[in-house]
Design an enzyme around this catalytic site. Structure first.
Site, short mmCIF file in Angstrom:
data_model
loop_
_atom_site.label_atom_id
_atom_site.label_comp_id
_atom_site.label_asym_id
_atom_site.label_seq_id
_atom_site.Cartn_x
_atom_site.Cartn_y
_atom_site.Cartn_z
N GLN A 407 0.81 -1.22 0.00
CA GLN A 407 0.00 0.00 0.00
C GLN A 407 0.84 1.27 0.00
O GLN A 407 0.32 2.34 -0.28
CB GLN A 407 -0.93 0.02 1.21
CG GLN A 407 -1.97 -1.08 1.18
CD GLN A 407 -2.92 -0.99 2.36
OE1 GLN A 407 -2.69 -0.23 3.28
NE2 GLN A 407 -3.97 -1.78 2.33
N ASP A 521 -9.42 -6.53 10.94
CA ASP A 521 -8.13 -7.05 10.45
C ASP A 521 -7.13 -7.19 11.59
O ASP A 521 -5.98 -6.74 11.49
CB ASP A 521 -7.58 -6.13 9.37
CG ASP A 521 -6.50 -6.83 8.51
OD1 ASP A 521 -6.43 -8.07 8.56
OD2 ASP A 521 -5.76 -6.14 7.80
#
Length: 712
Positions: A407, A521
């Protein structure tokens, strides 16, 4: 020349020897003082010079502006006897011992010094047991060996200082049999020519202390209120004493009076504060031109033909040259200014257009909509400029990179106020990343918890969105579990503490946040360890706020293989119990030291959760535990944590405990362990030497490996 004025009451003695004694204090005669508590004694006797005394304390000076006094007090000592004590009593005086400038000091071996008030010891300084010859002159400061210091409490007047002899030491032939205790100004030099502790006879017989004093126990504000209420019985604000005065609160209690700026003298006398003639002292009050004294100030004008602030500087101007060049310069300056104005206008329009484009593309409007419902969050989340973050990261220097991932990149930076930060910079721009960026800002703006990474702000005016977090210095929990970092091997006690901290953070998100938050997550790479190795939950890109009336979220399945709740995978419905399942996997990681999914294990053992539950059913738990965990943990304790992990991993989410229940159970186990360890190490230490608190080291913290942009 400036006018002079006596600081004493008219007709009263204003000095004791060379020491000036200002009113409200008086010498020997109570009529010369404001009242009896301000009366001091000037002893002449057979001494070489008069001494100013206060309750057995020899005063060296009285500072009018600072509200302090310096004095000498005797030192308590003991030589081969149990104790030595000195008594101090400032009752009935305006003085008290300054807690900010004085320290309790002990010198010697095998002894302890203390302050006692009403037969209760309220402060203690202790010397270590000396094991060998100690050179005090080489130390320069009290290090805790042969010499020790500690702070004193606030606002006390009556107490005893004592020093107690603790007993003979096997190597006592190297040390003096005498020990000393005293209260002293922290800057006072108490040694003369002492070489080591075998001979400390050169310690002075007195110490120098700092006393604070006030004219009243009231504050300026309360005195002003009583004055407005015409309460003539109180010592009201300073204007009732004299002119050109102002009130100032003491460092601990009460207030004093001082002359206003531009005046000097005694504020307690009707005409005590007189104007300072600044023009008579040009070295102190600068003037580059003509000086004129005014009440409380002065004016300074530049000479003819010059301009500026005469107190700072005066600039000369050549009028003839200015007139000669004016006609030719005006046209040139006008053309130059017009061109510059056109260039700057075009440049500003281009920059603003670019910023608006990036703001829109980076989800600025969506972000504003998500956090606008709570103004406190907006105030706490700072919008950084691109220039600020570029300077903080040294123009995104490669040496500042903490980690890289799919990312983006995380950089280490420093703000102008000295705070260390982590800047998360995305590398790919797409709609999904923009939504995650905006969502993470909105989620973290609602959270204020010590075990959740703190979002400091964001930057929306760059091509890629930037998030700014507090710097968390010691990498991820995954690094410490699976890479075996030698600087800090995870003990069982550390693993249990970290599990408790993470569980508490998730319980806060589920039950204490203004709107419940599902993380979605939870994994060991999203748990960071700070400089104290305390846990910080991070990466809220796919987290969601869930109204209390809703029990689940129906979404596309997102998460990490090995941590993903099987029930969520099947139904696309994420509940708070899905976070419980992911936490259960992290708990198993801490117990076993194994990764959630591993291609090196056989087919049936690749999933850590299923393998762990199978081991429990087959009564083979201790075969899968990490060797260090098995060696350090109590059997019943490990069985309890394993059973808790098993309950978190139940396939039916309704049968899993809540994160609040998990946090309470882990906290209970942790406290039980601390009590157990404490009972095994039941050795009391009578004296404690304070050490500096641990601080983040700029370079050391950057050597950790395994960082990735998803750590934040």
């Amino acid at each position: 020349m400036a006018e002079t004025s006596s600081l004493a009451k008219p007709g009263c003695q204003d000095k004791c020897g060379s020491i000036i004694v200002p009113y409200p204090f008086g010498i020997n005669d109570v009529n010369c003082a404001m009242d009896s508590k301000f009366l001091l004694t000037c002893h002449n006797g057979s001494l070489s010079s008069p001494r100013l005394m206060l309750n057995g304390i020899h005063l060296l000076n009285i500072d009018f502006e600072q509200g302090t006094a310096i004095g000498h007090t005797p030192i308590a000592s003991t030589c081969n006897i149990s104790t030595g004590v000195n008594n101090f009593d400032l009752t009935g005086t305006p003085f008290l011992f300054s807690h900010t400038q004085n320290m309790l000091t002990a010198i010697g071996c095998d002894s302890t010094a203390y302050i006692e008030e009403a037969q209760t010891r309220i402060a203690r300084a202790c010397t270590n047991l000396c094991e060998h010859r100690v050179n005090l002159s080489a130390q320069h400061v009290c290090s805790g060996v042969g010499c020790s210091q500690t702070q004193i409490p606030r606002s006390f007047k009556t107490f005893n200082i004592g020093v107690a002899f603790l007993g003979d030491h096997p190597n006592s032939k190297h040390f003096s049999p005498c020990s000393y205790a005293f209260l002293a100004d922290r800057t006072w030099k108490y040694f003369l020519n002492t070489n080591d502790l075998k001979d400390i006879t050169n310690v002075r017989t007195y110490s120098q202390v700092v006393l604070d004093w006030v004219v009243s126990d009231q504050t300026c504000e309360s005195a002003q209120q009583q004055t407005n209420a015409n309460d003539s019985s109180s010592n009201a604000r300073c204007g009732t004493f004299g002119y050109n005065t102002q009130c100032t609160n003491g460092s601990t209690v009460g207030y004093r009076c001082i002359c206003k700026p531009g005046y000097k003298g005694s504020p307690y006398l009707p005409d005590g504060c007189i104007d300072i003639d600044e023009c008579s002292d040009p070295k102190k009050y600068r003037c580059h031109g003509t000086c004129k004294n005014t009440p409380g100030n002065y004016n300074c004008s530049c000479p003819f033909g010059m301009h500026g602030d005469g107190k700072v500087h005066c600039h000369g101007i050549h009028l003839f040259t200015l007139m000669a060049g004016a006609i030719g310069s005006i046209l040139f300056l006008w053309v130059l200014a017009s061109l510059y104005w056109l260039y700057e206008g075009q440049k500003r329009r281009k920059i603003n257009k670019r910023k608006k484009k990036f703001f829109k593309r980076n989800g600025g409007f969506l972000l504003e909509q998500q956090i606008s419902s709570n103004k406190s969050n907006i105030e706490r989340t700072k919008i950084f400029t691109a220039d600020e973050l570029e300077k903080a990261t040294d123009h995104y220097n490669e040496n500042r990179i903490l980690g890289q991932g799919g990312q983006g990149t995380v950089y280490k930076g420093m703000l102008p106020d000295g705070r260390i930060i982590a800047v998360k910079k995305s590398t790919i721009i797409d709609k999904g990343q923009i939504e995650q960026f905006s969502n993470e800002v909105a989620i973290l703006s609602q959270i204020n918890h010590r075990h959740i990474v703190k979002l400091l702000g964001c930057c929306l005016e760059t091509e890629v969105p930037l998030l700014v977090y507090e710097f968390v210095s010691h990498g991820t929990l995954s690094n410490h579990i699976h890479d075996q970092i030698e600087d800090f091997p995870l003990t069982w006690a550390d693993r249990l503490r970290i599990a408790t901290e993470v569980a508490g953070a998730l319980a806060y998100m589920h039950f204490s946040a203004s709107i419940p938050i599902f993380h979605r997550d939870i994994k060991s790479t999203n748990i960071l360890l700070d400089y104290k190795y305390e846990a910080k939950v991070s990466d809220f890109g796919i987290s969601r706020s869930v109204p209390t009336e809703k029990t689940h979220l129906t979404t596309l399945v997102q998460g990490t293989l090995g941590y993903l709740d099987p029930e969520y995978f099947r139904s696309n419905q994420f509940t708070e119990k899905s976070d419980v399942y992911s936490f259960g996997v992290v708990l198993v990681e801490l117990l076993t030291g194994r990764k959630p999914v591993s291609s090196t294990r056989i087919e049936d053992e690749r999933g850590l959760a299923a393998h762990f539950i199978s081991a429990i059913k087959e009564d083979c738990l201790f075969d899968v535990l990490d060797a260090q965990v098995a060696a350090e943990g109590e059997k019943e304790e490990l069985l309890a944590v394993a059973e808790l992990a098993k309950r978190c991993l139940k396939l039916n989410g309704k049968k899993r405990p809540t994160m609040k229940e998990v946090a309470l159970e882990l906290e209970s186990l942790r406290k039980h362990r601390e009590n157990l360890v404490g009972s095994k190490n039941n050795q009391a230490v009578d004296c404690f030497i304070s050490i500096p608190s641990h601080s983040e080291a700029w370079e050391a913290s950057s050597t950790l490996t395994g960082y990735s942009s998803s750590d934040y």
